[in-house]
Structure formats: C-alpha cells, structure tokens
Design an enzyme around this catalytic site. Structure first.
Site, short mmCIF file in Angstrom:
data_model
loop_
_atom_site.label_atom_id
_atom_site.label_comp_id
_atom_site.label_asym_id
_atom_site.label_seq_id
_atom_site.Cartn_x
_atom_site.Cartn_y
_atom_site.Cartn_z
N LYS A 30 -11.55 1.50 -2.35
CA LYS A 30 -10.46 2.02 -3.16
C LYS A 30 -10.88 2.06 -4.63
O LYS A 30 -11.69 2.90 -4.98
CB LYS A 30 -9.20 1.22 -2.86
N HIS A 42 -5.23 -2.91 -3.18
CA HIS A 42 -4.76 -1.98 -4.22
C HIS A 42 -4.57 -2.63 -5.58
O HIS A 42 -4.13 -1.98 -6.52
CB HIS A 42 -3.46 -1.32 -3.77
N SER A 49 0.79 -1.23 0.00
CA SER A 49 0.00 0.00 0.00
C SER A 49 0.83 1.28 0.00
O SER A 49 0.36 2.30 -0.49
CB SER A 49 -0.97 0.00 1.18
C1 LIG Z 1 -7.06 0.28 3.02
C2 LIG Z 1 -6.49 -1.06 3.31
C3 LIG Z 1 -7.11 -1.93 4.21
C4 LIG Z 1 -8.29 -1.50 5.04
O1 LIG Z 1 -9.43 -1.41 4.31
P1 LIG Z 1 -10.62 -0.48 4.85
O2 LIG Z 1 -11.82 -0.93 4.13
O3 LIG Z 1 -10.20 0.92 4.55
O4 LIG Z 1 -10.71 -0.72 6.34
C5 LIG Z 1 -6.59 -3.19 4.36
N1 LIG Z 1 -5.50 -3.57 3.68
C6 LIG Z 1 -4.85 -2.75 2.84
C7 LIG Z 1 -3.63 -3.23 2.12
C8 LIG Z 1 -5.32 -1.46 2.64
O5 LIG Z 1 -4.67 -0.63 1.83
#
Ligand SMILES: *Cc1c(COP(=O)(O)O)cnc(C)c1O
Length: 392
Positions: A236, A204, A176
């Site tokens: 995302k 991602h 990330s």
């Molecule tokens: C954003 C993210 C999460 C958490 O997801 P949310 O729905 O925002 O709680 C988990 N793992 C990774 C790699 C992320 O980038």
C-alpha cells in the site's frame, strides 16, 4: 455436483458480480484501463511510491544481484541478505526488537493468529476487520467473537465472560473500507487489564500516519508494550509488495517456528525486498508526501461536504461516499467513468449489506487540480435522476 451458473446469474442480478479491469500502465493517477485513459481514485498507493524512479531502480538492481526469484522458503534457502536487511530496517522503523517478512498481508494475519491461538482460546474482532483477520481467526479454531464497530463497551463485556484460554484482540488500525481509526489507546488499556494480546493490522496507517509515517500505533503515542503485535503491509503506502509482523524477540521466534503461512511458502523475491528498502527510506525522508496527502484530504472533504455528499468520519486517505444499495453504488461508479474517472464501488460482502459505497482513495501523487476535477464530476452526478432511472 451442483451447477455453478445459477449462482453466478443470481449475483449478476443482485448487482454483486465482480469483474476485473485490465490495466495497461504503471500505477499513478492516470491509468490505462481496458484501453481507456482514466483518472484514478482507487489505488492504495497513498504516497505515490509504486512507480517512483528510486524504487524501480532498486528493484532492477536487486534483480541484477539476486535474480528474479528467491528459490525457496525462508527456512530452506530463500532468506537473502536483502530480506534480512529489510527486516532489521522495519524493526528499527517500528521501534520494535524484531520484524518478520511474510509474502502477503493475508498470510501474515493468518500466520500470527494461528501460531498464537488454538482450540479453547478466544479471538475478538471488530465487525469491520479485514477478511484476512477474520479468516485467520477461523483457521486458528479459537472461538471467534465479533463485536460492533469500535464498540469498546461491547468488547469489554464479551471479554469479561471469557473463563479460560488465551485471548487476542485483532483490529485494523485504519479500517480499510471506512478510513476511520480504531481507538487504540482504550483497546491497549483493555487488553492490558485482561492480559490479552493486541494485534493491530496497520495496512492503511503505515506510511500515512504518525511521526515519519510510523503508523496508527505511533499516532496514538503507543509503544510495543501497549501493542505487542504490529502487522503491516508493503503493497500500500510502501508501493511494493509483501508484509511483515513486528514485535518481541520471543514473538518473532515463535512465528519462525510455528507460523505455517511463513514456513510453507516461497520467500518473496529479494529484488522486491530491495525495492521496499528504497521506499522505506522515501517514506521517512520525504515528509512532504504526507503533507501533500493531508492537504488533498482536507480539500476533498471540504468540497464534498459543500456538495452535500454523505461522507464518513475519516481523516485518512480513504474517503468513502455512502450510496446504500449495490445498484446505486454501481450506477455512480459508471457515471463517474463516463466522465473519465475511475472510482470503484465497494459492495457486500466486502462491506455490510445496505452500506455499498464509492471508495475514493487519495494519493500524494494526485494534484489539487485532479482532486478538483473529481469534485466537479461528483457535483455533476445527478443522484436523484440516476436513482429514478434505476427504479424505472
Ligand atoms: C490489504 C490488506 C491486507 C492484505 O494485505 P496483502 O499484502 O494485500 O495480502 C490485510 N489487512 C488489511 C487491513 C488490508 O487492507
């Protein structure tokens, strides 16, 4: 009770203080931030779906049909037809027998690891894994074994030392804060040899990589045998909110029975599930968005390399520029803001000490002109002068 203020002051002095910005507009390249109009390069809305008219309309229709809230947990009376349909569509999309919705990705990672592991088991984690995977591992009470980033040899060595209990390897499909990929083929092979679970968090990669946006597992040509547990987030590239885990019938039933962060929380609003169904269709149908993103990534990397910026080996929408210490990353971010750009500095403990960075993220909703403006602003960043001023 210890006084809290000194620790806050210490953070501030170390340039590690975190502050929230208040947005006055919808997601998109142009944001109103604390009343100021800025060109943003820090959203995870990689395909530009968060404010897509079809997605917004699906949310409105969903609210008209189901109301604002789900009313209760999935296992009480909160599991609507909208949730159910989205789960079936996510299972089909990821090529797995079933999928289960969670309210957030943070909860999904906790929920999976704690349902599968307990005392006496081992969880192996890449050092750069997302905090939610690490926290899930800690909460499970399994032994937490972290290995250096993408170091298969170190992981294999550690796994060979395990004498008893279950083993689970957890990784980000796309890291990330770095944007690079986990070596999923080799990880899958190692897990098969050692009879360990492999959990890939593809927050991602989904929507961005693979055929029709099926993510990093598909990108490497792997199936649900090779990667038995796939976790994805919907906030995302999908542009909405929530998360899911996809896998076998037995895995999903186990989670329904035992996953505490699934059981003991309110289901996300059905209208959000309806919005996600619309964005899932767009993810698959509008391949041009991925094409535009790829073009922008290439253009940005080429331009940044010409400027001599310290890029990281990433082919994804996440394009960090390494600054080193937190103070310098903050100075760069401020200098960009003075030129009308919003690029957030990422500092420890989110990234390892000494690797503070600007985390540039690109989206299909950016124009080439906007990426060129960012490059121009980065070119103006007189890094040496800023550094001298900091030291003075
Ligand atoms: C954003 C993210 C999460 C958490 O997801 P949310 O729905 O925002 O709680 C988990 N793992 C990774 C790699 C992320 O980038």
């Amino acid at each position: 009770m210890r006084p809290l203020q000194p620790e806050l002051e210490r953070r501030r002095a170390a340039h590690l203080y975190r502050r929230r910005r208040v947005l006055g507009s919808a997601q998109g390249p142009l944001l109103q931030v604390d009343g100021e109009a800025l060109l943003s390069f820090c959203s995870n809305d990689y395909l530009g779906l968060a404010n897509h008219p079809q997605v917004v309309r699906a949310l409105q229709r969903g609210a008209e049909q189901y109301g604002a809230g789900s009313g209760s947990a999935h296992l009480v009376a909160g599991h609507s037809a909208a949730h159910h349909a989205l789960e079936e569509e996510l299972a089909a999309f990821t090529g797995r027998p079933r999928a289960l919705l969670y309210s957030t990705g943070y909860m999904a990672n906790q929920g999976v690891i704690t349902a599968l592991l307990g005392r006496g088991d081992s969880v192996y984690q890449d050092r750069l894994n997302h905090a939610s995977l690490i926290d899930g591992g800690l909460l499970s009470r399994a032994e937490l074994k972290r290995y250096p980033h993408n170091d298969l040899g170190a992981l294999a060595g550690r796994m060979a030392c395990q004498r008893s209990g279950e083993a689970l390897v957890a990784v980000d499909g796309v890291f990330s804060m770095d944007g690079d990929l986990a070596p999923l083929r080799e990880l899958a092979e190692l897990c098969r040899e050692r009879e360990a679970w492999l959990l890939v968090d593809d927050a991602h990669g989904l929507g961005v990589l693979g055929r029709d946006g099926r993510g990093s597992v598909d990108h490497f040509g792997l199936d649900d045998q090779a990667v038995p547990i796939l976790m994805g987030t919907l906030g995302k590239a999908f542009g909405t909110f929530g998360a899911f885990v996809a896998g076998s019938e037995a895995l999903i039933e186990t989670l329904i029975q035992q996953s505490r962060s699934y059981i003991y929380t309110t289901a996300l609003p059905p209208a959000v599930a309806e919005a996600t169904r619309a964005s899932l269709r767009l993810v698959q149908e509008e391949g041009g968005r991925r094409e535009q993103l790829r073009l922008l990534i290439g253009r940005f990397r080429e331009g940044a390399a010409q400027l001599g910026l310290d890029l990281m080996p990433s082919e994804t929408a996440i394009q960090p520029i390494l600054a080193g210490d937190a103070e310098r990353a903050m100075a760069w971010s401020r200098a960009l803001q003075a030129q009308g750009m919003l690029v957030i500095a990422i500092r420890p403990p989110t990234v390892p000490a000494g690797s503070a960075r600007l985390r540039v993220t690109l989206s299909a909703s950016h124009s080439t002109d906007q990426v060129d403006r960012l490059l121009e602003a980065l070119g103006w960043l007189d890094r040496e002068r800023l550094d001298r001023e900091e030291r003075a």
